[in-house]
Design a protein around this motif. Structure first.
Motif, PDB file in Angstrom:
ATOM      1  N   VAL A  13       0.850  -1.208   0.000  1.00  0.00           N
ATOM      2  CA  VAL A  13       0.000   0.000   0.000  1.00  0.00           C
ATOM      3  C   VAL A  13       0.871   1.239   0.000  1.00  0.00           C
ATOM      4  O   VAL A  13       0.616   2.240  -0.707  1.00  0.00           O
ATOM      5  N   THR A  14       1.903   1.257   0.787  1.00  0.00           N
ATOM      6  CA  THR A  14       2.801   2.413   0.844  1.00  0.00           C
ATOM      7  C   THR A  14       3.462   2.641  -0.490  1.00  0.00           C
ATOM      8  O   THR A  14       3.620   3.799  -0.946  1.00  0.00           O
ATOM      9  N   PHE A  15       3.857   1.613  -1.187  1.00  0.00           N
ATOM     10  CA  PHE A  15       4.492   1.758  -2.495  1.00  0.00           C
ATOM     11  C   PHE A  15       3.549   2.425  -3.489  1.00  0.00           C
ATOM     12  O   PHE A  15       3.921   3.338  -4.222  1.00  0.00           O
ATOM     13  N   PHE A  16       2.309   1.913  -3.479  1.00  0.00           N
ATOM     14  CA  PHE A  16       1.339   2.518  -4.426  1.00  0.00           C
ATOM     15  C   PHE A  16       1.029   4.000  -4.080  1.00  0.00           C
ATOM     16  O   PHE A  16       0.808   4.842  -4.940  1.00  0.00           O
ATOM     17  N   LEU A  17       1.049   4.287  -2.798  1.00  0.00           N
ATOM     18  CA  LEU A  17       0.824   5.699  -2.408  1.00  0.00           C
ATOM     19  C   LEU A  17       1.942   6.594  -2.915  1.00  0.00           C
ATOM     20  O   LEU A  17       1.717   7.719  -3.389  1.00  0.00           O
ATOM     21  N   PHE A  18       3.147   6.147  -2.832  1.00  0.00           N
ATOM     22  CA  PHE A  18       4.264   6.942  -3.344  1.00  0.00           C
ATOM     23  C   PHE A  18       4.148   7.153  -4.838  1.00  0.00           C
ATOM     24  O   PHE A  18       4.436   8.247  -5.356  1.00  0.00           O
ATOM     25  N   ALA A  23       2.930  10.934  -9.322  1.00  0.00           N
ATOM     26  CA  ALA A  23       2.154  11.284 -10.512  1.00  0.00           C
ATOM     27  C   ALA A  23       1.471  12.637 -10.314  1.00  0.00           C
ATOM     28  O   ALA A  23       1.387  13.500 -11.212  1.00  0.00           O
ATOM     29  N   LEU A  24       0.975  12.887  -9.121  1.00  0.00           N
ATOM     30  CA  LEU A  24       0.322  14.185  -8.853  1.00  0.00           C
ATOM     31  C   LEU A  24       1.320  15.325  -8.930  1.00  0.00           C
ATOM     32  O   LEU A  24       1.019  16.421  -9.432  1.00  0.00           O
ATOM     33  N   GLU A  29       3.346  20.295 -11.775  1.00  0.00           N
ATOM     34  CA  GLU A  29       4.384  21.116 -12.399  1.00  0.00           C
ATOM     35  C   GLU A  29       4.017  21.490 -13.815  1.00  0.00           C
ATOM     36  O   GLU A  29       4.252  22.578 -14.292  1.00  0.00           O
ATOM     37  N   GLY A  30       3.359  20.576 -14.529  1.00  0.00           N
ATOM     38  CA  GLY A  30       2.946  20.881 -15.893  1.00  0.00           C
ATOM     39  C   GLY A  30       1.895  21.972 -15.915  1.00  0.00           C
ATOM     40  O   GLY A  30       1.867  22.835 -16.785  1.00  0.00           O
ATOM     41  N   ALA A  31       0.999  21.918 -14.970  1.00  0.00           N
ATOM     42  CA  ALA A  31      -0.063  22.939 -14.948  1.00  0.00           C
ATOM     43  C   ALA A  31       0.505  24.299 -14.633  1.00  0.00           C
ATOM     44  O   ALA A  31       0.019  25.342 -15.099  1.00  0.00           O
ATOM     45  N   MET A  32       1.532  24.383 -13.776  1.00  0.00           N
ATOM     46  CA  MET A  32       2.109  25.681 -13.435  1.00  0.00           C
ATOM     47  C   MET A  32       2.866  26.283 -14.591  1.00  0.00           C
ATOM     48  O   MET A  32       2.959  27.504 -14.728  1.00  0.00           O
TER      49      MET A  32
END
Length: 201
Positions: A13-18, A23-24, A29-32
């Motif tokens: 679970v921790t791996f998937f959270l990272f 990804a977020l 950064e792309g939006a900025m």
């Protein structure tokens, strides 16, 4: 055994959270860095110019002054009316001209003869007024240097002792312009005055 399974699941679970957080972060950064689409308009609301109207006030003309009334002549005599018990009566008391007996008529040559200024009509006695009594009193007195009356006395009265006090009180209130001889005021003795008491109406 249970603890081992729990640790494995927690690690997955921790791996998937990272991965999700990475990804977020890349997406943010792309939006900025993307250029802003569209145009931004700044609205500035300007106030309309207000026109101030100035009213010129013309001074009003002052009203035309009315003609002053003619000066009133000061009365030479003063009268007092008394109401008798039981009814009203009108009376008149005549004050005759002054006569100087010491030197005959006052016709001596001098800087100026004495002249009457104020002659007060006497108060009609209440007793005589209620009874309808009429008469006269001849009063003799001295006109002083100040124009006042001194030492009045009754010379003749008709009827006697009815109007004496009223005539003497009135004579004391007489005012005169004193006689002037060689620029100096002098006393005039023997001045007589006839005061008549008559009921009219």
């Amino acid at each position: 055994m249970r603890y081992l399974i729990s640790l494995v699941i927690a690690g997955i679970v921790t791996f998937f959270l990272f991965l999700g957080m990475q990804a977020l972060i890349q997406g943010g950064e792309g939006a900025m860095t993307d250029p802003v689409k569209g145009q931004v308009l700044d609205f500035v609301r300007l106030k309309q110019e207000e026109t101030v109207q100035k009213k010129e006030r013309k001074p009003q003309k002052p009203p035309t002054p009315k003609e002053p009334p003619p000066p009133m002549e000061s009365p030479q005599t003063q009268s007092n009316n008394l109401d008798a018990a039981g009814g009203n009566f009108d009376f008149s008391a005549d004050v005759s001209a002054d006569v100087e007996l010491a030197g005959g008529l006052a016709l001596e040559s001098s800087d100026g003869e004495y002249l009457p200024i104020v002659k007060v009509q006497p108060v009609y006695p209440r007793r005589a007024l209620s009874r309808g009594i009429e008469g006269y009193v001849i009063v003799e007195f001295v006109v002083t240097k100040n124009g006042t009356v001194r030492d009045p006395k009754v010379v003749q009265a008709e009827p006697e002792a009815i109007f004496d006090r009223a005539a003497l009180d009135a004579a004391l209130k007489f005012k005169y312009k004193p006689r002037v001889v060689n620029g100096e005021p002098v006393e005039v003795a023997g001045v007589q005055n006839k005061i008549s008491f008559q009921i009219s109406g």
